[in-house]
Design a protein around this motif. Structure first.
Motif, PDB file in Angstrom:
ATOM      1  N   SER A   6       0.852  -1.190   0.000  1.00 53.21           N
ATOM      2  CA  SER A   6       0.000   0.000   0.000  1.00 53.21           C
ATOM      3  C   SER A   6       0.884   1.235   0.000  1.00 53.21           C
ATOM      4  O   SER A   6       2.070   1.172   0.333  1.00 53.21           O
ATOM      5  CB  SER A   6      -0.923   0.004   1.234  1.00 53.21           C
ATOM      6  N   GLY A   7       0.301   2.379  -0.347  1.00 53.84           N
ATOM      7  CA  GLY A   7       1.036   3.641  -0.308  1.00 53.84           C
ATOM      8  C   GLY A   7       1.989   3.826  -1.468  1.00 53.84           C
ATOM      9  O   GLY A   7       2.032   3.034  -2.411  1.00 53.84           O
ATOM     10  N   VAL A  12       9.156   0.404   2.542  1.00 53.66           N
ATOM     11  CA  VAL A  12       9.303  -0.044   3.929  1.00 53.66           C
ATOM     12  C   VAL A  12       8.674  -1.424   4.044  1.00 53.66           C
ATOM     13  O   VAL A  12       7.507  -1.600   3.686  1.00 53.66           O
ATOM     14  CB  VAL A  12       8.616   0.910   4.927  1.00 53.66           C
ATOM     15  N   ILE A  13       9.423  -2.399   4.541  1.00 50.63           N
ATOM     16  CA  ILE A  13       8.897  -3.753   4.732  1.00 50.63           C
ATOM     17  C   ILE A  13       8.660  -3.970   6.221  1.00 50.63           C
ATOM     18  O   ILE A  13       9.563  -3.780   7.041  1.00 50.63           O
ATOM     19  CB  ILE A  13       9.865  -4.814   4.176  1.00 50.63           C
ATOM     20  N   LEU A  14       7.443  -4.374   6.574  1.00 52.24           N
ATOM     21  CA  LEU A  14       7.062  -4.629   7.962  1.00 52.24           C
ATOM     22  C   LEU A  14       7.036  -6.136   8.196  1.00 52.24           C
ATOM     23  O   LEU A  14       6.344  -6.870   7.481  1.00 52.24           O
ATOM     24  CB  LEU A  14       5.694  -4.026   8.263  1.00 52.24           C
ATOM     25  N   ILE A  15       7.764  -6.592   9.238  1.00 51.98           N
ATOM     26  CA  ILE A  15       7.968  -8.025   9.454  1.00 51.98           C
ATOM     27  C   ILE A  15       7.460  -8.407  10.837  1.00 51.98           C
ATOM     28  O   ILE A  15       7.980  -7.940  11.860  1.00 51.98           O
ATOM     29  CB  ILE A  15       9.468  -8.387   9.324  1.00 51.98           C
ATOM     30  N   LEU A  32       2.124   4.986   7.847  1.00 54.84           N
ATOM     31  CA  LEU A  32       3.272   5.245   6.966  1.00 54.84           C
ATOM     32  C   LEU A  32       2.898   5.427   5.499  1.00 54.84           C
ATOM     33  O   LEU A  32       3.661   6.034   4.735  1.00 54.84           O
ATOM     34  CB  LEU A  32       4.275   4.079   7.061  1.00 54.84           C
ATOM     35  N   GLU A  33       1.734   4.920   5.092  1.00 54.16           N
ATOM     36  CA  GLU A  33       1.490   4.796   3.661  1.00 54.16           C
ATOM     37  C   GLU A  33       1.255   6.117   2.943  1.00 54.16           C
ATOM     38  O   GLU A  33       1.207   6.141   1.716  1.00 54.16           O
ATOM     39  CB  GLU A  33       0.340   3.828   3.400  1.00 54.16           C
ATOM     40  N   ASP A  34       1.131   7.229   3.690  1.00 52.25           N
ATOM     41  CA  ASP A  34       1.041   8.524   3.001  1.00 52.25           C
ATOM     42  C   ASP A  34       2.397   8.986   2.478  1.00 52.25           C
ATOM     43  O   ASP A  34       2.471   9.860   1.611  1.00 52.25           O
ATOM     44  CB  ASP A  34       0.451   9.595   3.926  1.00 52.25           C
ATOM     45  N   SER A  35       3.486   8.393   2.995  1.00 50.59           N
ATOM     46  CA  SER A  35       4.835   8.823   2.607  1.00 50.59           C
ATOM     47  C   SER A  35       5.711   7.688   2.076  1.00 50.59           C
ATOM     48  O   SER A  35       6.793   7.940   1.547  1.00 50.59           O
ATOM     49  CB  SER A  35       5.554   9.458   3.808  1.00 50.59           C
ATOM     50  N   THR A  37       5.958   3.424   0.372  1.00 46.72           N
ATOM     51  CA  THR A  37       5.385   2.182  -0.127  1.00 46.72           C
ATOM     52  C   THR A  37       5.573   1.144   0.965  1.00 46.72           C
ATOM     53  O   THR A  37       6.700   0.774   1.285  1.00 46.72           O
ATOM     54  CB  THR A  37       6.084   1.719  -1.417  1.00 46.72           C
ATOM     55  N   VAL A  38       4.476   0.715   1.562  1.00 44.22           N
ATOM     56  CA  VAL A  38       4.547  -0.192   2.707  1.00 44.22           C
ATOM     57  C   VAL A  38       4.235  -1.612   2.252  1.00 44.22           C
ATOM     58  O   VAL A  38       3.211  -1.870   1.625  1.00 44.22           O
ATOM     59  CB  VAL A  38       3.556   0.226   3.819  1.00 44.22           C
ATOM     60  N   VAL A  39       5.139  -2.521   2.590  1.00 44.06           N
ATOM     61  CA  VAL A  39       4.991  -3.934   2.232  1.00 44.06           C
ATOM     62  C   VAL A  39       4.866  -4.735   3.521  1.00 44.06           C
ATOM     63  O   VAL A  39       5.792  -4.765   4.331  1.00 44.06           O
ATOM     64  CB  VAL A  39       6.195  -4.429   1.404  1.00 44.06           C
ATOM     65  N   ARG A  40       3.719  -5.360   3.732  1.00 44.28           N
ATOM     66  CA  ARG A  40       3.513  -6.225   4.904  1.00 44.28           C
ATOM     67  C   ARG A  40       3.631  -7.671   4.448  1.00 44.28           C
ATOM     68  O   ARG A  40       2.955  -8.087   3.510  1.00 44.28           O
ATOM     69  CB  ARG A  40       2.137  -5.976   5.527  1.00 44.28           C
ATOM     70  N   VAL A  41       4.483  -8.424   5.103  1.00 43.80           N
ATOM     71  CA  VAL A  41       4.777  -9.791   4.671  1.00 43.80           C
ATOM     72  C   VAL A  41       4.235 -10.816   5.660  1.00 43.80           C
ATOM     73  O   VAL A  41       4.118 -10.550   6.859  1.00 43.80           O
ATOM     74  CB  VAL A  41       6.297 -10.011   4.498  1.00 43.80           C
TER      75      VAL A  41
END
Length: 252
Positions: A6-7, A12-15, A32-35, A37-41
């Protein structure tokens, strides 16, 4: 490895941690997604990611490196909680050229004593084919002495099956890998990039005795403590946690 994005902006990868899934850090993703690219794995053996017979931090770092190379840009910021923090640290130590910044939530780069035996027993003994609803599942967990907050967290991985329920996570693979999960390998290099450790003020996962191990492997480290929180600091005081993370990755 299964993930959702998202974003827009730097990656940024969230683990997530042990027994979790990509929804554990969803509130941080929204912050974070307003600033970014957030990747949730979903880590291997969790959520919708593949099951493997065994896993360790070097192989998990390899998987994370492959993911980073598939995403836009040449680097990623890694944010990890608990076991996810160890995966983030291992990736930064093995592939420093792929990790631009690092945020570690309530875990140290050290080996820990076993502390999940009761949890494994409660999960493995759950009568999945017989229980009718989550209320029964919760009662089972409490009968094993699992506190309400931990039980509610664990039951997020319970999903309805054709008959009864099933676990999204691969308990067999996690139990086989548990010695590796609580251990910590020796790395030949330190990570020189910007790094923040955030600990819960009431947690025993990061203590004064871990200071030298942290500084040796992450010499640029900064540290924050969120008072009045334990190991689940991101869930207990999400507004403060999310602000600390966003400030650090934006300004360092």
């Amino acid at each position: 490895m299964h993930y959702v994005t998202s974003g827009q902006g730097p990656v940024v990868i969230l683990i997530h941690g042990l027994f979790g899934d990509l929804d554990n850090l969803k509130a941080l993703a929204k912050a974070l997604e307003d600033s970014f690219t957030v990747v949730r794995v979903d880590i291997l053996n969790h959520g919708a990611s593949p099951s493997v017979a065994n896993m360790d931090y070097r192989s998990l770092a390899d998987s994370m490196a492959k993911l980073i190379q598939q995403l836009p840009g040449s680097q990623a910021i890694l944010v990890g909680h608990s076991m996810g923090g160890k995966i983030a640290m291992a990736t930064a130590l093995c592939y420093p050229e792929l990790v631009s910044k690092l945020v570690i939530a309530d875990i140290a780069p050290v080996a820990y004593e076993s502390r999940h035996d009761k949890v494994f027993s409660a999960l493995e003994s759950m009568p999945l084919a017989e229980i009718k609803d989550r209320r029964q599942a919760l009662a089972h967990m409490k009968n094993w002495g699992i506190d309400d907050g931990t039980a509610q967290f664990l039951l997020k991985s319970l999903t309805r099956a054709a008959q009864g329920f099933s676990w999204k996570m691969n308990l067999t693979g996690l139990k086989a890998s548990y010695a590796n999960i609580i251990d910590w390998p020796t790395f030949s290099h330190s990570y020189q990039g910007p790094c923040l450790f955030v600990r819960g003020g009431d947690s025993d996962y990061v203590s004064a005795e871990h200071r030298q191990a942290i500084i040796t492997q992450f010499p640029t480290v900064k540290a924050k403590t969120i008072e009045g929180t334990g190991h689940w600091l991101h869930a207990q005081k999400p507004t403060i946690f999310n602000r600390i993370v966003k400030d650090f990755i934006t300004n360092n």
